[in-house]
Design a protein around this motif. Sequence first.
Motif, PDB file in Angstrom:
ATOM      1  N   ASN A 174      12.862 -20.493 -35.867  1.00  0.00           N
ATOM      2  CA  ASN A 174      11.994 -20.814 -34.722  1.00  0.00           C
ATOM      3  C   ASN A 174      12.303 -19.932 -33.527  1.00  0.00           C
ATOM      4  OD1 ASN A 174      10.587 -22.791 -36.078  1.00  0.00           O
ATOM      5  ND2 ASN A 174      11.855 -24.480 -35.318  1.00  0.00           N
ATOM      6  N   HIS A 193      10.707 -16.604 -34.183  1.00  0.00           N
ATOM      7  CA  HIS A 193       9.242 -16.692 -34.058  1.00  0.00           C
ATOM      8  C   HIS A 193       8.791 -16.597 -32.598  1.00  0.00           C
ATOM      9  CE1 HIS A 193       8.709 -17.237 -38.203  1.00  0.00           C
ATOM     10  NE2 HIS A 193       8.609 -18.559 -38.282  1.00  0.00           N
ATOM     11  N   GLN A 231      10.787 -22.390 -45.149  1.00  0.00           N
ATOM     12  CA  GLN A 231      10.072 -21.902 -43.969  1.00  0.00           C
ATOM     13  C   GLN A 231       9.230 -20.659 -44.267  1.00  0.00           C
ATOM     14  OE1 GLN A 231      12.604 -22.576 -40.142  1.00  0.00           O
ATOM     15  NE2 GLN A 231      14.054 -22.221 -41.803  1.00  0.00           N
ATOM     16  N   ARG A 268      16.084 -23.924 -39.324  1.00  0.00           N
ATOM     17  CA  ARG A 268      14.926 -23.990 -38.437  1.00  0.00           C
ATOM     18  C   ARG A 268      15.232 -23.443 -37.043  1.00  0.00           C
ATOM     19  NH1 ARG A 268      12.212 -29.892 -39.179  1.00  0.00           N
ATOM     20  NH2 ARG A 268      14.357 -30.533 -38.681  1.00  0.00           N
TER      21      ARG A 268
END
Length: 303
Positions: free
Chosen positions: A61, A64, A92, A57
């Motif tokens: 993240n 992103h 994800q 993550r």
Amino acid sequence: MNTVTVQQLVDRFSLEVLAGKDQLHRTIAKTRVYRPGLEFAGYYDFFSHAHVQILGRKEINYLHKLTEEERNLRIGNVVKYHPPCFVVTRGQEGLKYLKKYCEEEGIPLLRTGEATSKVMPMMDIYLAKELAEEAAIHGVCVNVSGIGILLRGKSGVGKSETAHTLIRRGHRLVADDIVVLKKISPETIIGTHNGKTKEFLALRSIGLINVSRLYGRKAFQDETRIVLDIELTKWQENALNNELELEPKYTEYMDVKIPHIEIQLQPGRDVAGLVEAAANNWYLRQQGYSAAEDFMKRLQSED
């Protein structure tokens, strides 16, 4: 040198293939997986690019939140090292940009629903075993009360018969005839079977038996850490040592020293019982106990 294909990794961990389906033949030659955090931030000095790359993550993240231009730059700089594959954890989403670069560079992009903290140690263990240096030797491997033992000796000396007696006493067979040894660390050797002989034990005058079918599933296990090397030899008069504590001897397998014990055979001698005693005595030594030292203290206390 052993290798693992990306396809084997996919099959072993039931991974979803998001990109690079025609590149699953690519090989993995390095143990331990790697998380490319600093690399996505632009630091590549110690990039372990030959390892399986795990994207949790934190990594996803971070990508992103970047602008499209910066994200393309970061990903482009990482994929140009051509790691064997990327594995995205926790199922994800939003990986369109990753798919694009992986397809262009021919790098498999894989996904699992499992957490990063679970996937990494599992893959590390799997790769360590599959890529380990290995050797095959003639002998029998058993697990006695949780202690891995290699039984060796000349053909017909009674290795398999001793293993059979141990199995009847509740211990477990790992391999008969051909034992595959794998060095998974500088101090650790694992003993296992070669697949073909799995669960089988060859007994003279009886033939092959399947120990799991005959004595239940608890009679067999796939592998064990080898901590004792026991050699069964023919009886020789006046050759046995009766000292309170014998000098330690070792056998080396792939540069790993394993404590070595010789047990001489004679009709009526409980060889399986002696193997059990050797295993239990080894365990006590690991706990810091020595029967010889204890005995000498008792003698000294009487003086």
